[in-house]
Design an enzyme around this catalytic site. Structure first.
Site, PDB file in Angstrom:
ATOM      1  N   THR A 217      33.333  20.260  60.285  1.00  0.00           N
ATOM      2  CA  THR A 217      32.420  21.183  60.471  1.00  0.00           C
ATOM      3  C   THR A 217      31.298  20.530  61.008  1.00  0.00           C
ATOM      4  O   THR A 217      30.432  19.710  60.876  1.00  0.00           O
ATOM      5  CB  THR A 217      31.955  21.681  59.261  1.00  0.00           C
TER       6      THR A 217
ATOM      7  N   SER B 190      33.303  15.419  65.003  1.00  0.00           N
ATOM      8  CA  SER B 190      32.795  16.301  65.816  1.00  0.00           C
ATOM      9  C   SER B 190      34.267  17.478  66.245  1.00  0.00           C
ATOM     10  O   SER B 190      34.230  18.176  66.919  1.00  0.00           O
ATOM     11  CB  SER B 190      31.629  16.197  66.635  1.00  0.00           C
TER      12      SER B 190
ATOM     13  N   HIS C  67      33.090  27.912  74.809  1.00  0.00           N
ATOM     14  CA  HIS C  67      33.354  27.907  73.902  1.00  0.00           C
ATOM     15  C   HIS C  67      34.159  29.671  73.267  1.00  0.00           C
ATOM     16  O   HIS C  67      33.170  29.926  74.397  1.00  0.00           O
ATOM     17  CB  HIS C  67      33.290  27.441  72.430  1.00  0.00           C
ATOM     18  N   HIS C  68      34.886  30.275  72.066  1.00  0.00           N
ATOM     19  CA  HIS C  68      34.619  31.878  72.145  1.00  0.00           C
ATOM     20  C   HIS C  68      33.848  31.295  71.021  1.00  0.00           C
ATOM     21  O   HIS C  68      32.905  31.360  70.962  1.00  0.00           O
ATOM     22  CB  HIS C  68      36.460  31.317  70.711  1.00  0.00           C
TER      23      HIS C  68
ATOM     24  N   LYS D  87      32.134  31.198  67.730  1.00  0.00           N
ATOM     25  CA  LYS D  87      31.264  28.969  66.950  1.00  0.00           C
ATOM     26  C   LYS D  87      30.386  30.143  66.987  1.00  0.00           C
ATOM     27  O   LYS D  87      29.265  30.494  67.671  1.00  0.00           O
ATOM     28  CB  LYS D  87      31.310  28.670  68.569  1.00  0.00           C
TER      29      LYS D  87
ATOM     30  N   THR E 207      30.906  18.124  69.777  1.00  0.00           N
ATOM     31  CA  THR E 207      32.195  17.362  70.599  1.00  0.00           C
ATOM     32  C   THR E 207      30.873  17.511  71.579  1.00  0.00           C
ATOM     33  O   THR E 207      30.385  16.347  72.139  1.00  0.00           O
ATOM     34  CB  THR E 207      32.898  18.432  70.962  1.00  0.00           C
TER      35      THR E 207
END
Length: 241
Positions: free
Chosen positions: A72, A97, A131-132, A135, A142
């Protein structure tokens, strides 16, 4: 191996499937509407939840003597508190991450490239993270790991997702439907640019890496990262939050 899944969303379901395929057993599926009952039966816990409950998940595991692997992101202001608790309890805690093998190789490549590029001041570094739309944290964990590695090896002092100064690593954050994760690092000069990029096709790599990390941490004590699991020389541990 008996696993407690702390978080049972999309990632939790993929982790469950991969864990079962590898011969493991799921003894707890923790959601927002369930309790930690049964966590004492687990050999290890895997936390893929949301930032608001990550600290509770990690501390509960540590306090129950259960090794915990957490993927997480978005809660790292409490990371050192969890490290201290782990050391106090002589427990085992691994934060990543990103658990993808490819991403961890990308971390190593980014670290090495940042060391090389620190000598060439004509290049300015920036990043892109996609990202989607589900998120929650911006930028991704990351991206923060990548940026911190660049900061550690260059004259940059911080990262920023808007209004960057010349001493910031600018991270261009985008949220696009159905994108598992794309991270790019770009060094630009007046005459050319150098770009490295990692593109995830699905969640499989993240889930598999977390299960491998859970298998690895059994019987160990201390605070670890995917660098330890994969025995990579340059992969980043958290050095700046």
């Amino acid at each position: 191996m008996k696993i407690a899944l702390l978080g049972y969303g999309k990632m939790g379901h993929v982790i469950e499937r991969i864990a079962l395929e590898r011969g493991h057993e799921i003894v707890l599926k923790k959601t927002s509407s369930t309790t930690f009952e049964g966590i004492q039966n687990a050999d290890v816990a895997i936390d893929f939840s949301v930032p608001s409950v990550a600290v509770e998940n990690i501390s509960t595991s540590i306090n129950n003597g259960i090794p915990i692997v957490s993927g997480t992101t978005g809660w790292l202001e409490n990371y050192h508190e969890m490290v201290e608790l782990c050391n106090q309890k002589n427990a085992a805690f691994l934060y990543g991450s990103n658990f993808s093998l490819g991403v961890n190789l990308f971390f190593e490549l980014n670290d090495y490239l940042a060391k090389m590029m620190s000598k060439f001041k004509e290049y300015n570094v920036s990043m892109e993270e996609i990202h989607h739309t589900q998120k929650l944290d911006k930028p991704s964990g990351t991206a923060i790991t990548l940026a911190n590695s660049i900061i550690n090896h260059t004259d940059k002092n911080n990262w920023a997702i808007e209004n960057p100064t010349p001493t910031d690593v600018f991270i261009d954050v985008k949220r696009i439907e159905n994108v598992p994760g794309t991270h790019s690092v770009l060094y630009t000069s007046e005459v050319d640019y150098i770009k490295i990029e990692h593109v995830a096709h699905n969640r499989e790599g993240f889930a598999l890496g977390s299960v491998i990390a859970a298998e690895w941490i059994i019987g160990k004590k201390g605070v670890f990262s995917m660098k330890d699991v994969l025995d990579l020389k340059y992969c980043n541990k958290i050095t700046k939050i």
